[in-house]
Motif scaffolding. Structure first.
Motif, PDB file in Angstrom:
ATOM      1  N   UNK A  81       0.830  -1.209   0.000  1.00 57.27           N
ATOM      2  CA  UNK A  81       0.000   0.000   0.000  1.00 57.27           C
ATOM      3  C   UNK A  81       0.864   1.257   0.000  1.00 57.27           C
ATOM      4  N   UNK A  82       1.938   1.226   0.774  1.00 58.45           N
ATOM      5  CA  UNK A  82       2.840   2.373   0.830  1.00 58.45           C
ATOM      6  C   UNK A  82       3.482   2.637  -0.522  1.00 58.45           C
ATOM      7  N   UNK A  83       3.899   1.576  -1.201  1.00 56.92           N
ATOM      8  CA  UNK A  83       4.518   1.736  -2.512  1.00 56.92           C
ATOM      9  C   UNK A  83       3.496   2.244  -3.531  1.00 56.92           C
ATOM     10  N   UNK A  84       2.299   1.719  -3.459  1.00 61.14           N
ATOM     11  CA  UNK A  84       1.236   2.202  -4.344  1.00 61.14           C
ATOM     12  C   UNK A  84       0.972   3.686  -4.115  1.00 61.14           C
ATOM     13  N   UNK A  85       0.928   4.097  -2.852  1.00 57.96           N
ATOM     14  CA  UNK A  85       0.685   5.504  -2.538  1.00 57.96           C
ATOM     15  C   UNK A  85       1.842   6.379  -2.986  1.00 57.96           C
ATOM     16  N   UNK A  86       3.062   5.885  -2.847  1.00 54.79           N
ATOM     17  CA  UNK A  86       4.222   6.642  -3.338  1.00 54.79           C
ATOM     18  C   UNK A  86       4.091   6.905  -4.836  1.00 54.79           C
ATOM     19  N   UNK A  87       3.685   5.894  -5.579  1.00 52.92           N
ATOM     20  CA  UNK A  87       3.526   6.053  -7.025  1.00 52.92           C
ATOM     21  C   UNK A  87       2.387   7.005  -7.365  1.00 52.92           C
ATOM     22  N   UNK A  88       1.296   6.909  -6.625  1.00 51.58           N
ATOM     23  CA  UNK A  88       0.120   7.736  -6.922  1.00 51.58           C
ATOM     24  C   UNK A  88       0.298   9.192  -6.521  1.00 51.58           C
ATOM     25  N   UNK A  91       5.754  10.423  -5.382  1.00 54.50           N
ATOM     26  CA  UNK A  91       6.840  10.333  -4.421  1.00 54.50           C
ATOM     27  C   UNK A  91       6.689  11.211  -3.198  1.00 54.50           C
ATOM     28  N   UNK A  92       5.583  11.955  -3.076  1.00 56.15           N
ATOM     29  CA  UNK A  92       5.412  12.803  -1.895  1.00 56.15           C
ATOM     30  C   UNK A  92       5.081  11.985  -0.650  1.00 56.15           C
ATOM     31  N   UNK A  93       4.624  10.763  -0.834  1.00 50.72           N
ATOM     32  CA  UNK A  93       4.503   9.843   0.294  1.00 50.72           C
ATOM     33  C   UNK A  93       5.595   8.795   0.151  1.00 50.72           C
ATOM     34  N   UNK A  94       6.446   8.683   1.162  1.00 57.03           N
ATOM     35  CA  UNK A  94       7.560   7.744   1.071  1.00 57.03           C
ATOM     36  C   UNK A  94       7.913   7.279   2.475  1.00 57.03           C
ATOM     37  N   UNK A  95       7.859   5.969   2.702  1.00 50.59           N
ATOM     38  CA  UNK A  95       8.150   5.435   4.030  1.00 50.59           C
ATOM     39  C   UNK A  95       9.633   5.180   4.233  1.00 50.59           C
ATOM     40  N   UNK A  96      10.460   5.430   3.208  1.00 47.93           N
ATOM     41  CA  UNK A  96      11.899   5.223   3.337  1.00 47.93           C
ATOM     42  C   UNK A  96      12.543   6.433   4.011  1.00 47.93           C
ATOM     43  N   UNK A  97      13.222   6.212   5.095  1.00 45.40           N
ATOM     44  CA  UNK A  97      13.905   7.285   5.809  1.00 45.40           C
ATOM     45  C   UNK A  97      15.302   7.481   5.256  1.00 45.40           C
ATOM     46  N   UNK A  98      15.897   8.596   5.640  1.00 42.94           N
ATOM     47  CA  UNK A  98      17.214   8.940   5.094  1.00 42.94           C
ATOM     48  C   UNK A  98      18.271   7.888   5.414  1.00 42.94           C
ATOM     49  N   UNK A 186       9.075  17.800   2.897  1.00 45.02           N
ATOM     50  CA  UNK A 186       8.989  17.632   1.451  1.00 45.02           C
ATOM     51  C   UNK A 186      10.098  16.680   1.000  1.00 45.02           C
ATOM     52  N   UNK A 187       9.740  15.469   0.555  1.00 49.28           N
ATOM     53  CA  UNK A 187      10.792  14.518   0.168  1.00 49.28           C
ATOM     54  C   UNK A 187      11.542  14.930  -1.085  1.00 49.28           C
ATOM     55  N   UNK A 188      10.996  15.908  -1.827  1.00 54.05           N
ATOM     56  CA  UNK A 188      11.665  16.385  -3.036  1.00 54.05           C
ATOM     57  C   UNK A 188      12.444  17.675  -2.789  1.00 54.05           C
ATOM     58  N   UNK A 189      12.443  18.137  -1.550  1.00 54.65           N
ATOM     59  CA  UNK A 189      13.096  19.405  -1.243  1.00 54.65           C
ATOM     60  C   UNK A 189      14.208  19.266  -0.235  1.00 54.65           C
ATOM     61  N   UNK A 215      -1.144  12.791   4.387  1.00 52.85           N
ATOM     62  CA  UNK A 215       0.259  13.113   4.656  1.00 52.85           C
ATOM     63  C   UNK A 215       0.962  13.580   3.388  1.00 52.85           C
ATOM     64  N   UNK A 216       0.697  12.877   2.271  1.00 54.43           N
ATOM     65  CA  UNK A 216       1.339  13.250   1.008  1.00 54.43           C
ATOM     66  C   UNK A 216       0.915  14.638   0.570  1.00 54.43           C
TER      67      UNK A 216
END
Length: 257
Positions: A81-88, A91-98, A186-189, A215-216
């Protein structure tokens, strides 16, 4: 001739602190048994997904102690579900931490509430309200025989309600910085904090749909409400840093009792 009058079952409310937040359950039927089952389920979710517990499955995965083939079905479902949400969400939703670890807490809450609601429905109870950390799934009527209502708090004065909505079976999720401080970036910022909005409420077909996009959309800043507007199954209400509120075009219909 009108429909026969039916007395709604008395609703029982109980609140416990689980998963690091208050969880409230209002249900009819046999509350002593059913409420216990619902809270037992939330405890199971916490034991599996809490990143604060060293004995949780997600902590073991992040330590590298559990090979992928041994991950539980629930874990695989949430990560999918997390990966699906990341795609939808681009990439503003991402469960991968730094640091490379996984933190699915941004989607687990809505997923768990949705599943808890299904436990209640399977017990043939149609009048209920489940809230966990401000995210809500409700169904049917309250003890007064009226539609459940949900208040949206003023993020600058949290004891004040600025909007009241009537979900009528839909799910509600709110992301913001007024309760937990700055925790959405912001995962893109380059990990920049969101500073232009302070609260975003999303209403979806169920609480999981609302939660996984709230969240996204918050991480998108001012553009988040545009993302919600363009999603046919979502409505939203955002409050910016200046206190100005912007709803989606269909939000007003949810405010009608």
């Amino acid at each position: 001739m009108g429909a026969p009058w039916r007395r709604l079952p008395d609703l029982m409310r109980e609140t416990r602190i689980l998963m690091g937040m208050p969880i409230t359950v209002d249900i009819g039927g046999e509350p002593s048994t059913l409420i216990r089952s619902v809270f037992d389920y939330f405890e199971q979710v916490d034991r599996r997904f809490s990143t604060y517990r060293t004995d949780s499955e997600i902590s073991a995965i992040n330590r590298g102690d559990v090979p992928v083939k041994d991950w539980s079905g629930e874990m695989m479902d949430v990560l999918a579900l997390a990966e699906r949400t990341r795609n939808e969400t681009g990439g503003f939703f991402d469960i991968h931490k730094a640091d490379g670890s996984l933190d699915p807490s941004g989607i687990v809450k809505g997923w768990a509430i949705r599943n808890a609601a299904e436990i209640v429905r399977q017990a043939d109870v149609c009048d209920f309200f489940i809230e966990a950390g401000g995210d809500i799934q409700c169904s049917g009527k309250n003890a007064s025989g009226e539609d459940w209502s949900v208040g949206i708090r003023n993020p600058f004065k949290t004891d004040e309600i600025i909007k009241v909505i009537y979900p009528r079976g839909r799910g509600v999720a709110t992301s913001g910085i007024y309760a937990r401080g700055q925790h959405i970036y912001n995962p893109h910022g380059f990990g920049d904090p969101i500073t232009d909005i302070v609260s975003l409420t999303v209403i979806g077909s169920d609480v999981l749909e609302a939660d996984r996009f709230a969240t996204a959309a918050f991480a998108m800043g001012r553009d988040g409400i545009l993302f919600i507007e363009q999603a046919p199954s979502l409505e939203g209400y955002v409050v910016d840093v200046n206190g100005r509120a912007t709803p989606t075009s269909g939000f007003g219909d949810l405010c009608k009792p």
